[in-house]
Design an enzyme around this catalytic site. Structure first.
Site, PDB file in Angstrom:
ATOM      1  N   ASP A 236      -0.511  -6.696  -5.153  1.00 29.57           N
ATOM      2  CA  ASP A 236       0.033  -5.335  -5.392  1.00 29.57           C
ATOM      3  C   ASP A 236      -1.174  -4.323  -4.683  1.00 29.57           C
ATOM      4  OD1 ASP A 236       1.381  -3.218  -5.772  1.00 29.57           O
ATOM      5  OD2 ASP A 236       2.102  -3.903  -7.819  1.00 29.57           O
ATOM      6  N   TRP A 237      -0.855  -3.251  -4.494  1.00 36.02           N
ATOM      7  CA  TRP A 237      -1.824  -2.156  -3.873  1.00 36.02           C
ATOM      8  C   TRP A 237      -2.851  -1.702  -4.785  1.00 36.02           C
ATOM      9  CZ3 TRP A 237       1.351  -4.289  -0.757  1.00 36.02           C
ATOM     10  CH2 TRP A 237       1.750  -3.845   0.595  1.00 36.02           C
TER      11      TRP A 237
END
Length: 719
Positions: A236-237
């Site tokens: 995930d970012w």
């Protein structure tokens, strides 16, 4: 085929320099990795989300480019897809998304989200399917197959136990491993095994002391070894926190929200550790091989790749069909619905959601929609000018914004999305000006509703992306903006008021539900959501949506709150164990507002006698252990369903495995199969449903919802 792909990938990987390998395993843009031009290896280009392909941003900033070429088809949210209980429609929704992602030049679409709806207060619930792992897995697998037929990879997320937004970057999830494997992992298993998801995204939270994006337990032991997954794992970012742990884990690509790409944990810091001999270079090779295998599977380096398309009439029609079957008729006393257009000369629509667009909000789920039909527009265009349709806002959101104004979120929110733990509980705090304006709007609406000039009054309210949004959880299930008070006042002057609520998760209804005779629930229904709602209200479409989650009377009836923790800050304990959603309500006999699987129709369905059939000598399959009872047999429920009304309609037959005698140590009832069938008036069909789950010692209950069991099939299976 897999061995040949790996051999080709290994040959390419052997020709790469260390610097080239590093470039392939971390973001070089906000939504792209670096390619290797000399070897014909392209960048890997990604985009959010499951409701449509997100707008284009500058490569190194969250500033929208702002051209007209990134408007797209806006699809119903995953909760709406789940409410259809229709595998074929889930596939079609995925196919639209895949075609449009390919048409926009994307390689990976970051979805679908399959996290279980543990609590109705999670801000991202509208992006998820259901509280039930079986329903989630079935529809997600179909959705993924639809996406990937277009040579685009689906990225199933967020792996795993990511069930809240509050402190999502650091919260430690405490959950028993058996519970994790029974409730929170099966949908991911179905996504990668039955759906064939080519990529998977790690979660922000911690589990068993490890951040999920660099977890040895999740990524190596479960995903790679037990599930034999050879796809690409993407963070995930901003979900990576340690260079060495990430490098030695089964994570393949690190992405984040910042533009200092060379400083990502798996960028220069990793390269320097390899050059110093602190990490062996071969740990990078497996990551690069996974990425190259993905590119080969997607035909990214040959001329065989499919060509996509976007904003086609076919896509809009598919979005409309999903929206139609997602609308849930919750209550219809005295058969007030459907409304007859011929009896309507003047009607009144009240409520901000009647004239509000939702595509541009919700966090990373935001969509730059080609258009969006609101409920008000849908009603007016259906009635075609033969009926005067008036509108009153009735309420407004905090800050005084009223219906029709631009509701698009500022895209720059993502720059700060890693601050303050990544999320929090968002409290509704109205200022004095907002309260005064709402009072004025309420008085105006009630006065208009009481007028004899109107044949019908329709209230359209509920939630918006101030509540249903990435980065925040709700404090409770109450309707925002003083809508309860407004609905109560409207029912006093219009007892036959049609109430329509919109949202991605349930709301409290106790103040007025006993007085309201007609209640319709619609989700964020995509670009044609208003069209679908109008067709249901006026009888052009017979509603067939069923709730994919329990609608509690209050969040305090939800096991995550009355037994476990929610939302938790440093830690959140899943003390409720297996008792999630209807598993808790049915076991402990707690009455919901509306039960899991509930949804009415404008017709009636009768069930004939259900029987069991068994297929012997079933060939070995990847999911055999989930679908067979003792002796290698597949078990089916066969049941006749008849439409006894005067309208064509669709019914979803649901099959549950339930205890023969209630034992409070285990869930009393669990969904084990379902099938949707369409019937003309008087028509009957035989429905055959494959059961999934261990059958030994269980009864097999067949019904229209978890609270409407029509019969229990006789016959037990013992080891």
């Amino acid at each position: 085929m897999g061995e040949q792909l790996r051999e080709r990938a290994e040959e390419l990987a052997a020709r790469l320099t260390l610097e080239e390998k590093i470039g392939m395993i971390h973001g070089a843009e906000l939504f792209a990795t670096k390619g290797v031009e000399r070897l014909g290896i392209p960048p890997l280009r990604m985009s959010d989300s499951t409701m449509g392909v997100r707008q284009e941003f500058e490569p190194d900033s969250w500033k929208a480019i702002g051209h007209s070429d990134d408007f797209v088809t806006y699809l119903p949210c995953c909760s709406a897809v789940a409410a259809t209980w229709n595998r074929k429609l889930a596939y079609e929704a995925g196919s639209v998304l895949g075609a449009e992602a390919r048409g926009r030049g994307k390689d990976v679409i970051l979805g679908p989200g399959v996290n279980i709806k543990r609590s109705p207060l999670c801000g991202r619930n509208f992006e998820y399917f259901s509280e039930d792992p079986y329903l989630t897995g079935e529809l997600a697998a179909s959705f993924i197959r639809g996406v990937q037929q277009w040579d685009v990879a689906a990225c199933v997320k967020h792996f795993a136990a990511n069930n809240q937004e509050t402190e999502r970057l650091w919260v430690e999830v405490e959950v028993d491993e058996e519970v994790l494997r029974t409730i929170y992992l099966p949908a991911f298993y179905e996504a990668v095994r039955a759906g064939g998801a080519l990529t998977i995204m790690g979660a922000y939270n911690r589990l068993y002391g490890e951040h999920c994006c660099q977890s040895d337990f999740l990524l190596r032991r479960i995903l790679r070894e037990e599930w034999e997954y050879d796809g690409v794992v993407i963070s995930d970012w901003g979900g990576v926190h340690d260079t060495e742990l990430a490098a030695k884990s089964q994570l393949d690509i690190e992405m984040s929200v910042t533009s200092d790409f060379d400083q990502y944990k798996m960028a220069k810091p990793l390269q320097e550790m390899v050059e110093k001999g602190e990490i062996l270079e071969h740990v990078l090779d497996e990551k690069v091989i996974h990425i190259l295998m993905l590119m080969l599977r997607l035909h990214m380096m040959d001329d065989k790749r499919k060509r996509g398309c976007y904003n086609t009439e076919e896509h809009r029609q598919k979005a409309l069909q999903v929206a139609r079957e997602s609308v849930v008729l919750l209550k219809n006393e005295k058969g007030h619905l459907p409304l007859n257009p011929e009896n309507c000369r003047r009607i009144l629509v009240i409520g901000e959601n009647g004239d509000c667009v939702h595509a541009g909000g919700g966090g990373s789920g935001e969509i730059k929609a080609l258009y969006e039909i609101t409920p008000l527009m849908g009603i007016k265009k259906l009635l075609g000018g033969n009926c005067q349709v008036d509108y009153a806002a009735g309420y407004c959101r905090d800050g005084g914004m009223t219906a029709g104004e631009d509701t698009k979120a500022n895209a720059n929110w993502q720059e700060a999305s890693l601050e303050n733990g990544g999320g929090s509980v968002k409290y509704q705090e109205a200022d004095e000006a907002s309260r005064k304006l709402r009072q004025i709007l309420k008085e105006q609406a009630v006065a208009m509703a009481g007028s004899a000039v109107y044949d019908q009054v329709i209230f359209v309210g509920g939630l918006n992306h101030d509540q249903d949004s990435e980065g925040n959880d709700r404090p409770d299930m109450k309707l925002p903006y003083e809508q309860d008070s407004l609905i109560c006042e409207l029912l006093k002057v219009r007892p036959e008021l049609v109430v329509v609520l919109m949202g991605g998760t349930p709301v409290e209804m106790g103040e007025w539900i006993d007085k309201a005779g007609s209640l319709v629930w619609c989700w964020y229904g995509g670009m044609e959501g208003g069209t679908a709602l109008a067709e249901v209200l006026f009888g052009q479409v017979n509603p067939s949506g069923k709730l994919p989650e329990s609608f509690y009377k209050s969040h305090k009836d939800c096991s995550a709150h009355c037994v476990g923790d929610f939302p938790g800050t440093d830690r959140v304990c899943y003390r409720e164990g297996m008792f999630v959603g209807y598993r808790y309500l049915d076991t402990f006999d707690i009455e919901p507002q509306f039960c899991f699987g509930h949804g009415l129709s404008y017709t009636e369905f009768d069930y004939g006698k259900a029987e069991l059939t068994v297929a012997e000598n079933v060939p070995s399959e990847a999911d055999d252990k989930k679908v067979q009872c003792a002796g290698g047999r597949k078990v089916f429920v066969v049941c006749e369903v008849r439409n006894t009304g005067n309208r064509a309609g669709k019914e979803t037959v649901q099959v549950y495995l339930q205890q023969r005698a209630r034992d409070l140590r285990m869930p009393y009832r669990e969904l084990a199969g379902f099938e949707k069938v369409e019937l003309l008036p008087g028509e009957k069909k035989i429905v055959k449903i494959l059961l999934k789950g261990r059958l030994e010692g269980k009864e097999i209950a067949v019904g229209s919802s978890s609270g409407d069991i029509r019969q229990v099939v006789k016959g037990m299976f013992e080891e």
